[in-house]
Design an enzyme around this catalytic site. Structure first.
Site, PDB file in Angstrom:
ATOM      1  N   LYS A   1      11.729 -10.907  13.171  1.00  0.00           N
ATOM      2  CA  LYS A   1      11.902 -11.343  11.642  1.00  0.00           C
ATOM      3  C   LYS A   1      11.185 -10.357  10.808  1.00  0.00           C
ATOM      4  O   LYS A   1      11.601  -9.801   9.908  1.00  0.00           O
ATOM      5  CB  LYS A   1      11.429 -12.748  11.616  1.00  0.00           C
ATOM      6  CG  LYS A   1      11.714 -13.187   9.982  1.00  0.00           C
ATOM      7  CD  LYS A   1      11.284 -14.628   9.943  1.00  0.00           C
ATOM      8  CE  LYS A   1      11.649 -15.401   8.500  1.00  0.00           C
ATOM      9  NZ  LYS A   1      11.280 -16.639   8.567  1.00  0.00           N
TER      10      LYS A   1
ATOM     11  N   GLN B   1      10.403  -5.284   7.527  1.00  0.00           N
ATOM     12  CA  GLN B   1       9.815  -3.989   7.339  1.00  0.00           C
ATOM     13  C   GLN B   1      10.911  -2.873   7.354  1.00  0.00           C
ATOM     14  O   GLN B   1      10.851  -1.797   6.460  1.00  0.00           O
ATOM     15  CB  GLN B   1       9.013  -3.666   8.622  1.00  0.00           C
ATOM     16  CG  GLN B   1       7.659  -4.051   8.792  1.00  0.00           C
ATOM     17  CD  GLN B   1       6.674  -3.164   7.726  1.00  0.00           C
ATOM     18  OE1 GLN B   1       6.806  -3.454   6.702  1.00  0.00           O
ATOM     19  NE2 GLN B   1       5.878  -2.322   8.235  1.00  0.00           N
TER      20      GLN B   1
ATOM     21  N   GLU C   1       7.281   3.278   9.007  1.00  0.00           N
ATOM     22  CA  GLU C   1       7.803   4.136   8.002  1.00  0.00           C
ATOM     23  C   GLU C   1       8.951   4.456   8.487  1.00  0.00           C
ATOM     24  O   GLU C   1       9.905   5.337   7.768  1.00  0.00           O
ATOM     25  CB  GLU C   1       6.756   5.330   8.063  1.00  0.00           C
ATOM     26  CG  GLU C   1       5.460   4.937   7.239  1.00  0.00           C
ATOM     27  CD  GLU C   1       4.122   5.648   7.679  1.00  0.00           C
ATOM     28  OE1 GLU C   1       3.710   6.692   6.744  1.00  0.00           O
ATOM     29  OE2 GLU C   1       3.759   5.457   8.569  1.00  0.00           O
TER      30      GLU C   1
ATOM     31  N   ASN D   1       7.857  -8.992  16.661  1.00  0.00           N
ATOM     32  CA  ASN D   1       8.329  -9.993  15.751  1.00  0.00           C
ATOM     33  C   ASN D   1       9.621  -9.574  15.218  1.00  0.00           C
ATOM     34  O   ASN D   1       9.617  -8.880  14.224  1.00  0.00           O
ATOM     35  CB  ASN D   1       7.113 -10.616  14.864  1.00  0.00           C
ATOM     36  CG  ASN D   1       7.780 -11.646  13.870  1.00  0.00           C
ATOM     37  OD1 ASN D   1       8.731 -12.256  14.103  1.00  0.00           O
ATOM     38  ND2 ASN D   1       6.934 -11.974  13.118  1.00  0.00           N
TER      39      ASN D   1
ATOM     40  N   GLY E   1       0.908  -1.309  -0.034  1.00  0.00           N
ATOM     41  CA  GLY E   1       0.021  -0.085   0.076  1.00  0.00           C
ATOM     42  C   GLY E   1       0.885   1.321  -0.020  1.00  0.00           C
ATOM     43  O   GLY E   1       0.745   2.043  -0.896  1.00  0.00           O
ATOM     44  N   PHE E   2       1.778   1.363   1.216  1.00  0.00           N
ATOM     45  CA  PHE E   2       2.588   2.592   1.163  1.00  0.00           C
ATOM     46  C   PHE E   2       1.802   3.910   1.376  1.00  0.00           C
ATOM     47  O   PHE E   2       2.526   4.928   0.793  1.00  0.00           O
ATOM     48  CB  PHE E   2       3.755   2.429   0.006  1.00  0.00           C
ATOM     49  CG  PHE E   2       4.404   1.027  -0.269  1.00  0.00           C
ATOM     50  CD1 PHE E   2       4.895   0.516   1.007  1.00  0.00           C
ATOM     51  CD2 PHE E   2       3.987   0.585  -1.396  1.00  0.00           C
ATOM     52  CE1 PHE E   2       5.475  -0.709   0.668  1.00  0.00           C
ATOM     53  CE2 PHE E   2       4.668  -0.755  -1.562  1.00  0.00           C
ATOM     54  CZ  PHE E   2       5.440  -1.393  -0.597  1.00  0.00           C
TER      55      PHE E   2
ATOM     56  N   GLY F   1       1.172  -6.636   3.837  1.00  0.00           N
ATOM     57  CA  GLY F   1       2.734  -7.365   3.755  1.00  0.00           C
ATOM     58  C   GLY F   1       3.450  -7.094   4.822  1.00  0.00           C
ATOM     59  O   GLY F   1       4.581  -7.308   4.685  1.00  0.00           O
TER      60      GLY F   1
HETATM   61 MO1  MOS Z   1       1.112   5.249   5.264  1.00  0.00          MO
HETATM   62  S1  MOS Z   1       1.691   6.600   4.083  1.00  0.00           S
HETATM   63  O1  MOS Z   1       1.021   5.960   6.714  1.00  0.00           O
HETATM   64  O2  MOS Z   1      -0.505   5.207   4.524  1.00  0.00           O
END
Ligand code: MOS
Length: 726
Positions: free
Chosen positions: A618, A623, A690, A616, A231-232, A459
């Site tokens: 791993k 991430q 993030e 977690n 998504g990001f 993900g």
């Molecule tokens: Mo993300 S850029 O916090 O949806």
């Protein structure tokens, strides 16, 4: 033995690698029809006519919707970082590739073919792009934020009093999220009840949006999004295919699937806007900062409301008695700008981390020493205390373990064969918060447990976080917990955004699991078929015991003839006016630049992370690694080129928008400090999604400078920008 803080394989991993995980576009309800967008071929203007006769007569076509024959949608009420106006509701063209039609046919291919037969005529106007926007349409959106020391009358006064001063401007281009899964929605009605399978960072967001734009009760909308292919930020908003598929399905009395092409994802489904930052730093001769300012500019869309608050990161990163920021936006004829991983902060940190490195060079000071000298022990612009901050430990341990201290002070000091070698570092920080969330835990007679909430796993590993935290409280193996996410009928948990999922949902899973334990204890002591009826019992490791008798909860449920017990738990929103919450980290990298071609390569990476409890290890490492990869793309490769004449994204496809591939990525070493944050929750976990991208581009720019002596202030750092100098 608690599974928290260990390395647990993803519980959804097998489903994904075998192709069994259902994504939105995999749903094929009976009677399905296919919708395909028709998009504008001008960047600004008005649609004066549309000839749809050939499309309507094309094989298999069921309907052709246009602004002249629209599907009725109500105005959007709530801001969701997407378009301001639902598709097809007016004739104005605000960007190139804007949806101006929707063709529905018996097959995807028929719909796509027919869409090419639609002819639109326009009254065109020259689109506003960056070049024009810079000179004509600048607009200040937000007030400047200024903090001045006692006795200082203006920021300029503070700045000019510095022993050493530095000012430079840094810029970043339009970028796109490039999630692997394109945007897709399948809508099916049963009477006045709507079922939707769609890509989203939160099913709750879809229910709300559809309720307002379709004008129906939210209780009649059921949204599923169990698996999301990245998504990001690009799947926070609901883009055109969502309401169009739902409204067309209603109008035609058949389920409708709408999948965007990759080019349409680029045009229609949001982007990170261009930014520009002018940073000014003043300090005393020993490197103590006395004034910091950042004038931030962000691109903005004439189709949307959102823009990057790119200067804000400067308010919270380094201590200074005088701090000033401003924000200006440049509205343009581009698709809606939207949040993209670490919005504002990924770009904000590129500028400030570059500027700090430049200032360190001017002072002849080590970049880490300069950062430690100006370490913010409280929030610089508010004076508030941090909940928990161990960034200094990230700097020190990172420097030690990376081998930073052997680094030559001067740039261009290391040459190995045809490669100029340099190292650089950057600071990472990203805001943390805990919202309200509810989840449900159910214990089953087969000895398993389910844990459900409306959360999303893009993900990220959120499924596995749910399983780990429920298993921990229930005292059973993680493999006996089945997490269920992405169903709007579940209790309302956090959407996946703002690095907020584990922080917010984690405590809610713990509360629900504790409540489910209480339910099974109640059953044990109050059900007449229970061997523990009327006794004092203890719950431990998935079993009830009393005296010499121990029985697993599954056996107990079977004995009592009860299929399951369940409980919903709610963790409240955190309100702590006295503390500021952020995750922290430090990046260290080595970059090699080819002497003859100017090609930059990242060859070594270490990131130290201070994010509280790591649930977690791993998945958390994945991430951070993913975020560093995205930051390497931001630094060296990614730029969406806007054709200034048409406002078209000229490279809006995965063939020509460059993202890193495996060959671009070195081993990424991620190390976590273990300092639970007692103020954010009992779990002590802040966010990590993030954090990992913040500071990456700055670290790379600094390493490129260290390797070559060339300072690049405009991302991406392509070989053209290095060629002359190497
Ligand atoms: Mo993300 S850029 O916090 O949806």
């Amino acid at each position: 033995m608690t599974p928290i803080g260990k390395s647990v394989d993803r519980v959804d991993g097998r489903l994904k690698v075998t192709g069994a995980a259902p994504y939105a576009a995999d749903n094929n309800p009976p009677g399905l029809a296919y919708g395909y967008l028709v998009t504008s071929t001008v960047g600004r203007g008005v649609v004066t006519g549309m000839d749809t006769a050939a499309a309507a007569a094309s094989p298999g076509v069921l309907a052709v919707y246009t602004p002249f024959n629209p599907l009725k949608l109500f105005a959007y009420g709530q801001e969701q970082n997407d378009e301001r106006i639902p598709p097809l509701q007016d004739k104005e063209v605000r960007y190139f590739g804007q949806p101006i039609g929707f063709v529905v046919a018996e097959s995807f291919e028929q719909a796509r073919d027919a869409a090419t037969l639609v002819r639109a005529t326009y009254e065109q106007q020259p689109p506003v792009t960056a070049a024009l926007a810079a000179t004509h349409v600048e607009q200040t959106d937000e007030q400047p934020d200024t903090v001045l020391a006692d006795g200082v009358s203006s920021f300029a006064q503070a700045f000019n009093a510095g022993d050493v001063t530095f000012t430079a401007t840094y810029s970043t281009p339009v970028q796109h999220h490039c999630a692997m899964e394109p945007h897709a929605t399948v809508a099916a009605w049963n009477g006045d009840h709507l079922t939707v399978y769609t890509v989203t960072q939160g099913v709750v967001l879809v229910v709300r949006r559809l309720s307002e734009t379709l004008g129906i009760d939210a209780a009649k909308i059921h949204v599923f999004s169990p698996h999301v292919g990245g998504g990001f930020g690009g799947k926070w908003g609901n883009w055109a295919q969502v309401p169009l598929a739902c409204a067309a399905a209603k109008a035609l009395g058949r389920p409708v699937k709408a999948v965007l092409s990759r080019e349409q994802v680029f045009a229609v489904a949001g982007h990170r806007p261009m930014t520009k930052q002018t940073i000014s730093l003043a300090c005393t001769a020993d490197g103590t900062l006395t004034a910091i300012s950042n004038d931030g500019v962000s691109g903005k869309s004439l189709a949307g409301n959102w823009s990057e608050s790119v200067a804000n990161w400067t308010l919270t990163t380094y201590a200074s008695p005088n701090i000033r920021t401003s924000k200006t936006t440049m509205p343009m004829n581009l698709g809606a700008a939207t949040v993209m991983r670490a919005p504002g902060e990924a770009n904000g940190s590129f500028a400030l981390e570059s500027a700090m490195d430049e200032l360190a060079g001017q002072l002849g000071m080590d970049p880490i020493a300069l950062r430690l000298k100006n370490y913010a022990t409280v929030v610089p612009n508010t004076g508030k205390a941090w909940s928990s901050k161990h960034l200094d430990e990230c700097y020190r341990r990172g420097a030690e373990e990376f081998g930073w201290n052997a680094r030559p002070a001067k740039p261009r000091a290391t040459v190995e064969g045809d490669w100029l070698v340099g190292t650089g570092m950057g600071t990472a920080t990203y805001g943390a918060s805990r919202g309200q969330a509810s989840t449900k835990v159910r214990l089953h007679a087969d000895g398993t447990a389910t844990v459900s909430g409306t959360a999303a796993d893009l993900g990220t590993g959120q499924y596995t976080v749910f399983a780990i935290l429920a298993a921990d409280v229930l005292g059973i193996p993680v493999t006996r917990v089945r997490p269920e996410l992405g169903d709007s009928a579940s209790p309302t948990a956090a959407n996946a955004g703002g690095s907020n999922s584990t922080c917010t949902n984690g405590p809610a899973v713990q509360v629900a699991a504790q409540a489910a334990r209480a339910e099974i204890v109640k059953l044990a002591t109050t059900n007449e078929k229970s061997p523990f009826y009327g006794k004092e019992v203890v719950y431990r490791d998935g079993s009830i015991s009393s005296g010499g008798l121990t029985m697993s909860f599954g056996t107990l449920l079977t004995t009592c003839d009860v299929g399951s017990v369940e409980a919903v738990g709610t963790s409240p929103k955190l309100t702590d006016p006295d503390h500021a919450f952020r995750s922290f980290g430090a990046h260290f990298c080595e970059v090699r630049v080819h002497r003859w071609t100017g090609e930059p390569r990242v060859t070594r990476w270490l990131t130290y992370v201070d994010a509280g409890t790591i649930v977690n290890v791993k998945a958390a490492r994945s991430q951070i690694q993913g975020a560093v990869v995205m930051g390497i793309g931001q630094a060296l490769l990614e730029a969406t080129e806007v054709d200034q004449a048409t406002a078209r994204f000229a490279n809006g496809n995965l063939g020509s928008y460059l993202v890193p591939v495996h060959a671009d990525i070195p081993p990424i070493d991620v190390r976590f400090l273990d300092h639970p944050d007692p103020l954010i929750s009992g779990l002590g976990a802040r966010g990590i999604g993030e954090l990992g991208i913040v500071g990456v581009a700055g670290a790379i720019a600094n390493a490129v400078y260290h390797a070559t002596g060339v300072r690049v202030r405009e991302l991406p750092i392509t070989l053209e920008k290095l060629l002359d100098a190497v």
